[in-house]
Design a protein around this motif. Structure first.
Motif, PDB file in Angstrom:
ATOM      1  N   ALA A 103       0.829  -1.208   0.000  1.00 49.44           N
ATOM      2  CA  ALA A 103       0.000   0.000   0.000  1.00 49.44           C
ATOM      3  C   ALA A 103       0.860   1.253   0.000  1.00 49.44           C
ATOM      4  O   ALA A 103       0.596   2.215  -0.736  1.00 49.44           O
ATOM      5  CB  ALA A 103      -0.931  -0.007   1.215  1.00 49.44           C
ATOM      6  N   GLU A 104       1.909   1.262   0.813  1.00 51.94           N
ATOM      7  CA  GLU A 104       2.794   2.422   0.886  1.00 51.94           C
ATOM      8  C   GLU A 104       3.472   2.685  -0.449  1.00 51.94           C
ATOM      9  O   GLU A 104       3.589   3.834  -0.888  1.00 51.94           O
ATOM     10  CB  GLU A 104       3.846   2.202   1.981  1.00 51.94           C
ATOM     11  N   LEU A 105       3.918   1.610  -1.083  1.00 54.08           N
ATOM     12  CA  LEU A 105       4.598   1.743  -2.366  1.00 54.08           C
ATOM     13  C   LEU A 105       3.657   2.298  -3.425  1.00 54.08           C
ATOM     14  O   LEU A 105       4.016   3.184  -4.206  1.00 54.08           O
ATOM     15  CB  LEU A 105       5.125   0.377  -2.801  1.00 54.08           C
ATOM     16  N   PHE A 106       2.451   1.797  -3.462  1.00 46.25           N
ATOM     17  CA  PHE A 106       1.451   2.278  -4.415  1.00 46.25           C
ATOM     18  C   PHE A 106       1.169   3.766  -4.206  1.00 46.25           C
ATOM     19  O   PHE A 106       1.169   4.556  -5.152  1.00 46.25           O
ATOM     20  CB  PHE A 106       0.168   1.471  -4.276  1.00 46.25           C
ATOM     21  N   LEU A 107       0.929   4.159  -2.959  1.00 41.57           N
ATOM     22  CA  LEU A 107       0.602   5.547  -2.664  1.00 41.57           C
ATOM     23  C   LEU A 107       1.769   6.471  -2.963  1.00 41.57           C
ATOM     24  O   LEU A 107       1.577   7.595  -3.438  1.00 41.57           O
ATOM     25  CB  LEU A 107       0.175   5.682  -1.204  1.00 41.57           C
TER      26      LEU A 107
ATOM     27  N   PRO B 145      -3.783  -7.362   5.091  1.00 36.70           N
ATOM     28  CA  PRO B 145      -4.364  -7.948   3.886  1.00 36.70           C
ATOM     29  C   PRO B 145      -5.743  -7.363   3.588  1.00 36.70           C
ATOM     30  O   PRO B 145      -6.682  -7.538   4.355  1.00 36.70           O
ATOM     31  CB  PRO B 145      -4.455  -9.438   4.226  1.00 36.70           C
ATOM     32  N   GLY B 146      -5.855  -6.612   2.510  1.00 40.63           N
ATOM     33  CA  GLY B 146      -7.139  -6.050   2.103  1.00 40.63           C
ATOM     34  C   GLY B 146      -7.549  -4.797   2.834  1.00 40.63           C
ATOM     35  O   GLY B 146      -8.700  -4.365   2.708  1.00 40.63           O
ATOM     36  N   SER B 147      -6.649  -4.173   3.556  1.00 39.45           N
ATOM     37  CA  SER B 147      -7.016  -2.954   4.278  1.00 39.45           C
ATOM     38  C   SER B 147      -5.828  -2.019   4.399  1.00 39.45           C
ATOM     39  O   SER B 147      -4.669  -2.448   4.349  1.00 39.45           O
ATOM     40  CB  SER B 147      -7.537  -3.284   5.676  1.00 39.45           C
ATOM     41  N   VAL B 148      -6.136  -0.741   4.561  1.00 40.03           N
ATOM     42  CA  VAL B 148      -5.091   0.264   4.785  1.00 40.03           C
ATOM     43  C   VAL B 148      -5.718   1.410   5.569  1.00 40.03           C
ATOM     44  O   VAL B 148      -6.891   1.735   5.394  1.00 40.03           O
ATOM     45  CB  VAL B 148      -4.491   0.759   3.448  1.00 40.03           C
ATOM     46  N   VAL B 149      -4.925   1.986   6.468  1.00 40.86           N
ATOM     47  CA  VAL B 149      -5.358   3.127   7.271  1.00 40.86           C
ATOM     48  C   VAL B 149      -4.352   4.249   7.069  1.00 40.86           C
ATOM     49  O   VAL B 149      -3.131   4.038   7.169  1.00 40.86           O
ATOM     50  CB  VAL B 149      -5.442   2.764   8.771  1.00 40.86           C
TER      51      VAL B 149
ATOM     52  N   VAL C 290      -8.178   7.017  -4.115  1.00 46.68           N
ATOM     53  CA  VAL C 290      -6.759   6.649  -3.994  1.00 46.68           C
ATOM     54  C   VAL C 290      -6.510   5.658  -2.864  1.00 46.68           C
ATOM     55  O   VAL C 290      -5.833   4.634  -3.055  1.00 46.68           O
ATOM     56  CB  VAL C 290      -5.905   7.924  -3.805  1.00 46.68           C
ATOM     57  N   VAL C 291      -7.044   5.934  -1.677  1.00 48.22           N
ATOM     58  CA  VAL C 291      -6.808   5.023  -0.552  1.00 48.22           C
ATOM     59  C   VAL C 291      -7.564   3.705  -0.776  1.00 48.22           C
ATOM     60  O   VAL C 291      -7.085   2.632  -0.411  1.00 48.22           O
ATOM     61  CB  VAL C 291      -7.210   5.677   0.776  1.00 48.22           C
ATOM     62  N   GLY C 292      -8.735   3.791  -1.412  1.00 44.17           N
ATOM     63  CA  GLY C 292      -9.447   2.567  -1.770  1.00 44.17           C
ATOM     64  C   GLY C 292      -8.632   1.701  -2.714  1.00 44.17           C
ATOM     65  O   GLY C 292      -8.586   0.473  -2.585  1.00 44.17           O
ATOM     66  N   SER C 293      -7.960   2.348  -3.664  1.00 39.85           N
ATOM     67  CA  SER C 293      -7.105   1.613  -4.602  1.00 39.85           C
ATOM     68  C   SER C 293      -5.925   0.978  -3.879  1.00 39.85           C
ATOM     69  O   SER C 293      -5.498  -0.132  -4.217  1.00 39.85           O
ATOM     70  CB  SER C 293      -6.604   2.556  -5.696  1.00 39.85           C
ATOM     71  N   ALA C 294      -5.392   1.670  -2.871  1.00 41.49           N
ATOM     72  CA  ALA C 294      -4.267   1.126  -2.105  1.00 41.49           C
ATOM     73  C   ALA C 294      -4.674  -0.139  -1.360  1.00 41.49           C
ATOM     74  O   ALA C 294      -3.906  -1.094  -1.264  1.00 41.49           O
ATOM     75  CB  ALA C 294      -3.744   2.179  -1.132  1.00 41.49           C
ATOM     76  N   ALA C 295      -5.899  -0.153  -0.825  1.00 40.86           N
ATOM     77  CA  ALA C 295      -6.383  -1.362  -0.152  1.00 40.86           C
ATOM     78  C   ALA C 295      -6.504  -2.518  -1.138  1.00 40.86           C
ATOM     79  O   ALA C 295      -6.215  -3.672  -0.814  1.00 40.86           O
ATOM     80  CB  ALA C 295      -7.739  -1.083   0.515  1.00 40.86           C
ATOM     81  N   LEU C 296      -6.913  -2.216  -2.349  1.00 41.62           N
ATOM     82  CA  LEU C 296      -7.054  -3.241  -3.385  1.00 41.62           C
ATOM     83  C   LEU C 296      -5.722  -3.898  -3.708  1.00 41.62           C
ATOM     84  O   LEU C 296      -5.610  -5.127  -3.782  1.00 41.62           O
ATOM     85  CB  LEU C 296      -7.660  -2.625  -4.642  1.00 41.62           C
TER      86      LEU C 296
ATOM     87  N   GLY D 170      -3.812  -3.403 -10.551  1.00 42.88           N
ATOM     88  CA  GLY D 170      -4.593  -2.267 -10.092  1.00 42.88           C
ATOM     89  C   GLY D 170      -5.860  -2.229 -10.912  1.00 42.88           C
ATOM     90  O   GLY D 170      -6.491  -3.253 -11.143  1.00 42.88           O
ATOM     91  N   GLY D 171      -6.234  -1.077 -11.397  1.00 42.33           N
ATOM     92  CA  GLY D 171      -7.436  -1.050 -12.216  1.00 42.33           C
ATOM     93  C   GLY D 171      -7.884   0.354 -12.547  1.00 42.33           C
ATOM     94  O   GLY D 171      -7.218   1.339 -12.215  1.00 42.33           O
TER      95      GLY D 171
END
Length: 219
Positions: free
Chosen positions: A46-50, A73-77, A104-110, A117-118
């Motif tokens: 998630a950090e890398l994506f953001l 897994p499947g979540s980010v705060v 953006v944060v929703g995509s990071a959780a994905l 990604g998507g």
């Protein structure tokens, strides 16, 4: 969302011990260690994506200052300071920024669980309470479903400290190969090893993600 219940310190009666009660200490197991390693790995994804998204010169760079504070897994705060540039004329967090955080944060959780990604199919946002400027907004994203071609995420925004609910959102994404992030995740293994230019794995991954996004936009 259901929250974890707070557990009081467990104790039990032990014969022969003064006072008759002694706090039980948690016992670390192999499964606990494995779970911690997996959580760390997913958070790093998630950090890398953001990092790659926000480092780009596009619109998402307005989220500069976004910090990952938790995840698995499947979540980010995350948390984000509501600076002046993110506020509307009333001095509160702009609705457009709230929608961007859902995106953006929703995509990071994905991407914590998907190497693809998507592109967004639908983003819905419900605005509940104003988020005053000068404070931190907390963003929690949770993957609801990950299918073969589509992923769905739920997002909550709350005030740091008080926990007051600011907004909720849902994000549905079409998974596409053009946004493959697996190559960036592999660079996490070498993030502490600088190359000839002195760059670390995360820096190289962020630059490669930006280049891939630019190529996708040109297609």
């Amino acid at each position: 969302w259901p929250r974890n219940s707070r557990l009081s310190n467990s104790s039990t009666h032990i014969p022969g011990v003064s006072g008759g009660r002694q706090a039980l200490k948690p016992v670390s197991t192999h499964s606990d260690t494995t779970r911690q390693m997996q959580t760390s790995m997913h958070r790093q994804r998630a950090e890398l994506f953001l990092m790659g998204v926000i480092a780009d010169d596009g619109f998402d760079s307005t989220l500069e200052g976004l910090e990952v504070t938790g995840g698995g897994p499947g979540s980010v705060v995350c948390k984000l300071p509501v600076t002046k540039k993110l506020q509307n004329r009333y001095g509160t967090l702009h609705g457009g920024c709230i929608a961007t955080l859902v995106d953006v944060v929703g995509s990071a959780a994905l991407v914590t669980l998907s190497d693809r990604g998507g592109v967004s199919l639908a983003i819905n946002t419900l605005y509940l309470n104003p988020m005053p400027g000068g404070q931190d907004v907390c963003v929690e994203a949770r993957l609801v479903k990950l299918g073969r071609d589509v992923g769905s995420v739920e997002v909550r925004l709350t005030r740091a400290g008080s926990g007051e609910l600011v907004a909720t959102g849902t994000h549905v994404k079409k998974l596409v190969g053009a946004s493959d992030v697996s190559q960036f995740v592999k660079l996490l293994e070498t993030q502490e090893e600088p190359d000839a230019s002195g760059q670390h794995g995360r820096q190289r991954a962020g630059q490669q993600q930006q280049q891939q996004q630019q190529q996708q936009q040109q297609q």
